[in-house]
Scaffold this motif. Structure first.
Motif, PDB file in Angstrom:
ATOM      1  N   ASP A   1      -1.783 -19.179  -7.827  1.00  0.00           N
ATOM      2  CA  ASP A   1      -2.161 -18.705  -8.948  1.00  0.00           C
ATOM      3  C   ASP A   1      -2.226 -16.535  -9.078  1.00  0.00           C
ATOM      4  O   ASP A   1      -3.293 -16.169  -9.887  1.00  0.00           O
ATOM      5  N   ARG A   2      -1.185 -15.914  -8.504  1.00  0.00           N
ATOM      6  CA  ARG A   2      -1.486 -14.793  -8.581  1.00  0.00           C
ATOM      7  C   ARG A   2       0.185 -14.543  -7.754  1.00  0.00           C
ATOM      8  O   ARG A   2       1.020 -14.008  -7.243  1.00  0.00           O
ATOM      9  N   PRO A   3       1.746 -15.620  -8.884  1.00  0.00           N
ATOM     10  CA  PRO A   3       2.764 -15.403  -8.813  1.00  0.00           C
ATOM     11  C   PRO A   3       3.116 -14.126  -8.627  1.00  0.00           C
ATOM     12  O   PRO A   3       2.046 -13.074  -9.124  1.00  0.00           O
ATOM     13  N   SER A   4       4.322 -13.526  -8.134  1.00  0.00           N
ATOM     14  CA  SER A   4       4.879 -12.684  -7.551  1.00  0.00           C
ATOM     15  C   SER A   4       6.613 -12.545  -7.397  1.00  0.00           C
ATOM     16  O   SER A   4       7.078 -12.616  -6.407  1.00  0.00           O
ATOM     17  N   ASP A   5       6.834 -10.934  -7.743  1.00  0.00           N
ATOM     18  CA  ASP A   5       8.563 -10.920  -7.546  1.00  0.00           C
ATOM     19  C   ASP A   5       8.911  -9.928  -6.331  1.00  0.00           C
ATOM     20  O   ASP A   5       9.737  -9.175  -6.619  1.00  0.00           O
ATOM     21  N   VAL A   6       7.666  -9.147  -6.809  1.00  0.00           N
ATOM     22  CA  VAL A   6       7.576  -7.764  -5.736  1.00  0.00           C
ATOM     23  C   VAL A   6       7.731  -7.997  -3.523  1.00  0.00           C
ATOM     24  O   VAL A   6       8.056  -7.333  -3.298  1.00  0.00           O
ATOM     25  N   ASN A   7       7.132  -9.075  -3.682  1.00  0.00           N
ATOM     26  CA  ASN A   7       6.786  -9.063  -2.774  1.00  0.00           C
ATOM     27  C   ASN A   7       7.794 -10.243  -2.242  1.00  0.00           C
ATOM     28  O   ASN A   7       9.275 -10.401  -3.036  1.00  0.00           O
ATOM     29  N   GLY A   8       7.563 -10.690  -1.510  1.00  0.00           N
ATOM     30  CA  GLY A   8       8.268 -11.992  -0.150  1.00  0.00           C
ATOM     31  C   GLY A   8       9.175 -12.403   0.118  1.00  0.00           C
ATOM     32  O   GLY A   8      10.462 -12.260   0.386  1.00  0.00           O
ATOM     33  N   ALA A   9       9.140 -10.949   1.812  1.00  0.00           N
ATOM     34  CA  ALA A   9      10.240 -10.226   2.867  1.00  0.00           C
ATOM     35  C   ALA A   9       9.842 -11.135   3.989  1.00  0.00           C
ATOM     36  O   ALA A   9       8.381 -11.401   3.681  1.00  0.00           O
ATOM     37  N   GLY A  10      10.641 -11.789   4.458  1.00  0.00           N
ATOM     38  CA  GLY A  10       9.982 -11.959   5.757  1.00  0.00           C
ATOM     39  C   GLY A  10       8.838 -10.668   6.743  1.00  0.00           C
ATOM     40  O   GLY A  10       8.298 -11.130   7.164  1.00  0.00           O
ATOM     41  N   ILE A  11       9.686  -9.519   6.655  1.00  0.00           N
ATOM     42  CA  ILE A  11       9.388  -8.185   6.742  1.00  0.00           C
ATOM     43  C   ILE A  11       9.495  -7.214   6.604  1.00  0.00           C
ATOM     44  O   ILE A  11      10.397  -7.139   5.431  1.00  0.00           O
ATOM     45  N   TYR A  12       7.900  -6.928   5.787  1.00  0.00           N
ATOM     46  CA  TYR A  12       7.951  -5.723   5.083  1.00  0.00           C
ATOM     47  C   TYR A  12       7.294  -4.483   5.277  1.00  0.00           C
ATOM     48  O   TYR A  12       6.886  -4.396   6.485  1.00  0.00           O
ATOM     49  N   LEU A  13       8.639  -3.234   5.971  1.00  0.00           N
ATOM     50  CA  LEU A  13       8.338  -1.953   6.258  1.00  0.00           C
ATOM     51  C   LEU A  13       7.901  -1.219   4.706  1.00  0.00           C
ATOM     52  O   LEU A  13       8.886  -0.693   4.151  1.00  0.00           O
ATOM     53  N   GLY A  14       7.049  -0.430   4.728  1.00  0.00           N
ATOM     54  CA  GLY A  14       6.555   0.721   3.523  1.00  0.00           C
ATOM     55  C   GLY A  14       6.038   1.180   4.511  1.00  0.00           C
ATOM     56  O   GLY A  14       4.954   2.261   5.126  1.00  0.00           O
ATOM     57  N   GLY A  15       6.179   3.210   3.122  1.00  0.00           N
ATOM     58  CA  GLY A  15       5.493   4.394   3.249  1.00  0.00           C
ATOM     59  C   GLY A  15       3.897   4.473   2.509  1.00  0.00           C
ATOM     60  O   GLY A  15       3.556   3.491   2.051  1.00  0.00           O
ATOM     61  N   PHE A  16       3.694   5.421   2.099  1.00  0.00           N
ATOM     62  CA  PHE A  16       2.010   6.055   2.040  1.00  0.00           C
ATOM     63  C   PHE A  16       2.417   7.469   0.609  1.00  0.00           C
ATOM     64  O   PHE A  16       3.484   7.646   0.824  1.00  0.00           O
ATOM     65  N   PRO A  17       1.876   6.623  -0.602  1.00  0.00           N
ATOM     66  CA  PRO A  17       0.844   5.425  -0.833  1.00  0.00           C
ATOM     67  C   PRO A  17       1.728   4.768  -1.019  1.00  0.00           C
ATOM     68  O   PRO A  17       3.084   4.592  -1.366  1.00  0.00           O
ATOM     69  N   ILE A  18       1.495   3.462  -1.688  1.00  0.00           N
ATOM     70  CA  ILE A  18       2.150   2.245  -2.316  1.00  0.00           C
ATOM     71  C   ILE A  18       2.037   2.477  -3.409  1.00  0.00           C
ATOM     72  O   ILE A  18       2.635   1.639  -4.051  1.00  0.00           O
ATOM     73  N   THR A  19       1.466   3.148  -4.415  1.00  0.00           N
ATOM     74  CA  THR A  19       1.101   3.586  -6.018  1.00  0.00           C
ATOM     75  C   THR A  19       2.368   4.179  -6.291  1.00  0.00           C
ATOM     76  O   THR A  19       2.791   4.027  -7.862  1.00  0.00           O
ATOM     77  N   ASP A  20       3.221   4.829  -5.521  1.00  0.00           N
ATOM     78  CA  ASP A  20       4.404   5.605  -5.803  1.00  0.00           C
ATOM     79  C   ASP A  20       5.711   5.773  -4.860  1.00  0.00           C
ATOM     80  O   ASP A  20       5.673   6.166  -3.993  1.00  0.00           O
ATOM     81  N   ARG A  21       6.289   4.240  -5.453  1.00  0.00           N
ATOM     82  CA  ARG A  21       6.653   4.238  -3.952  1.00  0.00           C
ATOM     83  C   ARG A  21       8.551   5.147  -4.034  1.00  0.00           C
ATOM     84  O   ARG A  21       8.710   5.349  -3.126  1.00  0.00           O
ATOM     85  N   GLY A  22       8.924   5.600  -4.980  1.00  0.00           N
ATOM     86  CA  GLY A  22       9.930   6.567  -4.990  1.00  0.00           C
ATOM     87  C   GLY A  22       9.695   8.327  -4.557  1.00  0.00           C
ATOM     88  O   GLY A  22      10.269   8.571  -4.164  1.00  0.00           O
ATOM     89  N   ASN A  23       8.081   8.222  -4.066  1.00  0.00           N
ATOM     90  CA  ASN A  23       7.959   9.416  -3.998  1.00  0.00           C
ATOM     91  C   ASN A  23       6.963   9.739  -2.715  1.00  0.00           C
ATOM     92  O   ASN A  23       5.350  10.037  -2.704  1.00  0.00           O
ATOM     93  N   PRO A  24       6.738   9.186  -1.670  1.00  0.00           N
ATOM     94  CA  PRO A  24       5.955   8.802  -0.447  1.00  0.00           C
ATOM     95  C   PRO A  24       5.745   9.967  -0.499  1.00  0.00           C
ATOM     96  O   PRO A  24       6.131  10.916   0.551  1.00  0.00           O
ATOM     97  N   THR A  25       4.148  10.159   0.453  1.00  0.00           N
ATOM     98  CA  THR A  25       3.597  11.433   0.916  1.00  0.00           C
ATOM     99  C   THR A  25       4.112  11.312   3.035  1.00  0.00           C
ATOM    100  O   THR A  25       3.756  12.501   3.705  1.00  0.00           O
ATOM    101  N   ASP A  26       4.154  10.110   2.653  1.00  0.00           N
ATOM    102  CA  ASP A  26       3.647  10.195   4.555  1.00  0.00           C
ATOM    103  C   ASP A  26       4.741   8.687   4.336  1.00  0.00           C
ATOM    104  O   ASP A  26       4.670   7.457   3.652  1.00  0.00           O
ATOM    105  N   ARG A  27       5.255   8.113   5.269  1.00  0.00           N
ATOM    106  CA  ARG A  27       6.103   7.171   5.199  1.00  0.00           C
ATOM    107  C   ARG A  27       6.472   6.352   7.537  1.00  0.00           C
ATOM    108  O   ARG A  27       5.369   6.962   8.277  1.00  0.00           O
ATOM    109  N   ALA A  28       5.927   5.152   7.067  1.00  0.00           N
ATOM    110  CA  ALA A  28       6.223   4.159   8.504  1.00  0.00           C
ATOM    111  C   ALA A  28       7.098   4.798   9.509  1.00  0.00           C
ATOM    112  O   ALA A  28       8.734   4.912   8.969  1.00  0.00           O
TER     113      ALA A  28
END
Length: 546
Positions: free
Chosen positions: A274-301
Motif C-alpha cells: 500500500d506504499r510502493p517505493s523506488d527510493v528504498n530497496g537496499a539490503g543495507i542502507y547508509l546515509g547522512g543528515f538531513p535526509i531531505t537534501d541528499r546532495g548536501n548533507p550537513t553531517d555524514r554516517a
C-alpha cells in the motif's frame, strides 16, 4: 506473590488492573520480588505502573489485554530501578495479518496500542518524567498491537529485551536510552520496521534476531525528523527476510558501528503493497543528515564497517551509500539484486540504469569520503539477470575499491581496481597480469622517454623501458649544465606517486650525481647534480617502487 491472592481473576472480562497493581506495589514496598500471573487472560481498564525491583512473571497461557486504547504497562511519573517482565503474552485488537509487507491494518474495536510504554527523564520528547533505570523484558510475546509493541524511551542503565516474539504490531522502539540490548527476538508481520533503534540511544547491541515480513525496514538504526541517528552500535548475526524498504537502515548520520554477519533476503519488494517505493530497496542502507537534501548533507554516517553479510534479492541495491565517510564495505556476498520494473510494475529498468539494480551503489559520490569497497562478490544467478552492475560509480575519488568480483550482471563493468592508491606489500595476480599497488608490472607497455634541456638525445635502451623498470641511454648536450637530462612518462598512470630508484650503468653517469625530480603519478624526470662532459654518454637504470 500471586496476583490471584490480590483478587485477580484472569477470565478475560473482569477488570484485573487494580489487583495486579496492588500486587506490584506490595512486592516493591517489601523490597522487591516476583509478581506471578497464573495462566489466564487478564483484562486491564487502566495501565499498570512499574515499580522498583519487581519482576512481573507468567507462564504459557498468561496473557494481558487492555479494554481501552492505551498501554498495558505505562511508566513515566513514578521512578523505578530494575523492573522486569518475563513469560507474559500481551494482546491487542489488530485482526489483519498480511502475508506480504503492508503498512495498513484493520482492528476489531478498542484495545492495547502498546504492551510496555516507558518514558524516563532522558527522553526529550516529553517533560517532567521520573528517573527510570534498568528495564528487562524476556521470553514474552506481544501480538496485534495497533502501535509499537514496546516503546522504551529515556531509560538509564541497561535496557535488555531478549527471547521475545513480536507479531503483527508496529516496530519495537527504543530512543534516548543509555544502553539497549535487543537479542534473540523474533519479529513478524510488522506494520512498520522490525525494530527501531532510534535517536539518542547510547550503546546499541542488535544481535541474533529474526525479522520477517516487515512493511518498512527490518532493522532501523537511525534518527528521526530533526534528530540525528545514534552512535556506538553493533548489528550482528541477524536474519532479515521480506521487507518493503531496506533490510538494515542506518541513516541520519548514525556513527561508529559494525554491521556484520547478517543474512538478508529482501524478497525483491519495492515498498509495502500500500506504499510502493523506488527510493528504498537496499539490503543495507547508509546515509547522512538531513535526509531531505541528499546532495548536501550537513553531517555524514561515519566510522561504520559492513563486513561478511549475505544479501539477496534486494530490489534496488545490495549496499547503498550516500553521505558517508570512513566506511568499509568488505567481504559481503551480494546476489540477485534488481527487478525488471520499477514499483509501478510497468516502467522497465534498462540495463544502462546506474541508479537501480546495482550491487553496491553510491549516490551523490561527492558527499562521501574514505570508502573502502573490497573483497565483495556480486553475482546474478537468475536465468534472466537484472543486476546491472556490481559497483557504481567505479571512478569516484571517494571510493577505494579492490579485489571485488562480479559475475552474471547485465553490464560487464569491472570494479576490481578503482579510486586512490592502496598500499600492498607484495605483488598480486589478477587474470594473467601481475599488479603492484593497482599497477600492471608484468607485460607492461613501453613508457615515453624524452630528452631534457641538458641532453641531446634520449631513447629506450635495449632492455626496454616499461612502467615498472627500464634502461635509459642519453647523450649530454654540447654545452651542458647541471639539470634535467631525461623525462619518463608512464604508459598508465599510477594511483599515487610511486618511489623511483636510479642506478648508474656507466662511469659517466656515476660521476654526475643522478637524481629523480618532478615525480608525479604520470612520470618523473632525471637530473644531474654536476655538469656532465659535453657529449658524454650517460646510461642508467630505473626501478619504480609502487
Amino acid at each position: 506473590m500471586n496476583v490471584r491472592d490480590h483478587g485477580a481473576v484472569g477470565d478475560g472480562a473482569t477488570d484485573d488492573s487494580g489487583a495486579i497493581q496492588d500486587a506490584i506495589d506490595a512486592a516493591s514496598d517489601a523490597g522487591g520480588g516476583t509478581v506471578y500471573l497464573p495462566p489466564g487472560n487478564y483484562a486491564c481498564s487502566s495501565s499498570l505502573t512499574p515499580r522498583s525491583n519487581v519482576t512481573l512473571s507468567g507462564d504459557a497461557g498468561s496473557a494481558l489485554h487492555h479494554t481501552a486504547v492505551s498501554a498495558i504497562i505505562y511508566g513515566s511519573a513514578v521512578a523505578f530501578t530494575d523492573f522486569a517482565v518475563e513469560g507474559l503474552t500481551f494482546l491487542g485488537p489488530v485482526d489483519e495479518s498480511p502475508a506480504t509487507p503492508k503498512r495498513g491494518r484493520t482492528a476489531s474495536g478498542p484495545g492495547a496500542q502498546t504492551a510496555v510504554f516507558l518514558t524516563g527523564d532522558l527522553d526529550t520528547t516529553g517533560s517532567g518524567q521520573a528517573r527510570l533505570t534498568n528495564f528487562t523484558m524476556r521470553d514474552c510475546a506481544v501480538r496485534n498491537m495497533t502501535a509499537l509493541p514496546i516503546r522504551i524511551g529515556g531509560v538509564r542503565g541497561k535496557v535488555s529485551v531478549t527471547g521475545c516474539e513480536f507479531t503483527n504490531n508496529q516496530d519495537a522502539g527504543f530512543l534516548f536510552c543509555e544502553e539497549v540490548i535487543f537479542q534473540g527476538n523474533h519479529v513478524r508481520q510488522s506494520a512498520d520496521n522490525g525494530v527501531s533503534l532510534s535517536r539518542g540511544n547510547g550503546k546499541i547491541s542488535c544481535v541474533g534476531n529474526t525479522f520477517e515480513n516487515c512493511a518498512f525496514n527490518g532493522i532501523w538504526v537511525a534518527g528521526f525528523l530533526t534528530d540525528k541517528g545514534p552512535a556506538n552500535f553493533t548489528v550482528t548475526g541477524n536474519v532479515v527476510r521480506d521487507v518493503g524498504h531496506n533490510g538494515i537502515y542506518v541513516d541520519y548520520a548514525s556513527k561508529y558501528g559494525a554491521i556484520t554477519g547478517n543474512e538478508i533476503d529482501c524478497g525483491l519488494f519495492r515498498g509495502p503493497s500500500d506504499r510502493p517505493s523506488d527510493v528504498n530497496g537496499a539490503g543495507i542502507y547508509l546515509g547522512g543528515f538531513p535526509i531531505t537534501d541528499r546532495g548536501n548533507p550537513t553531517d555524514r554516517a561515519e566510522g561504520i564497517t559492513v563486513v561478511g553479510n549475505h544479501i539477496r534479492r534486494a530490489a534496488r541495491a545490495g549496499v547503498y551509500l550516500n553521505g558517508v565517510r570512513h566506511v568499509q564495505v568488505t567481504g559481503n556476498q551480494i546476489s540477485d539484486v534488481g527487478t525488471a520494473h520499477l514499483a509501478d510494475g510497468t516502467t522497465v529498468i534498462e540495463s544502462g540504469d546506474l541508479t537501480q539494480n546495482i550491487g553496491i551503489l553510491m549516490e551523490n559520490p561527492v558527499t562521501s569520503a574514505d570508502v573502502t569497497v573490497a573483497l565483495n562478490s556480486v553475482v546474478d544467478t537468475r536465468a534472466t539477470p537484472y543486476t546491472n552492475q556490481g559497483l557504481v560509480p567505479q571512478s569516484a575519488s571517494a571510493v577505494n575499491a579492490h579485489l571485488n568480483t562480479v559475475t552474471g550482471t547485465r553490464q560487464a563493468g569491472n570494479p576490481l581496481e578503482t579510486g586512490p592508491t592502496r598500499t600492498w606489500q607484495a605483488a598480486h595476480h589478477f587474470n594473467g597480469d601481475i599488479r603492484l599497488n593497482a599497477h600492471v608490472i608484468g607485460g607492461g607497455t613501453a613508457v615515453t622517454v624524452a630528452a631534457g634541456a641538458q641532453s641531446a638525445s634520449a631513447a629506450a635502451g635495449s632492455n626496454g623501458a616499461k612502467d615498472n623498470a627500464g634502461v635509459i641511454n642519453t647523450t649530454a648536450a654540447a654545452a651542458p649544465a647541471a639539470g634535467t637530462i631525461a623525462r619518463v612518462t608512464y604508459a598508465t598512470a599510477y594511483g599515487a606517486i610511486p618511489k623511483v630508484v636510479l642506478t648508474a650503468r656507466n662511469a659517466a653517469a656515476a660521476a654526475v650525481g643522478l637524481y629523480v625530480t618532478s615525480e608525479s603519478v604520470a612520470g618523473f624526470s632525471v637530473a644531474t647534480a654536476m655538469v656532465p662532459g659535453a657529449g658524454a654518454a650517460l646510461s642508467f637504470a630505473y626501478h619504480v617502487m609502487g
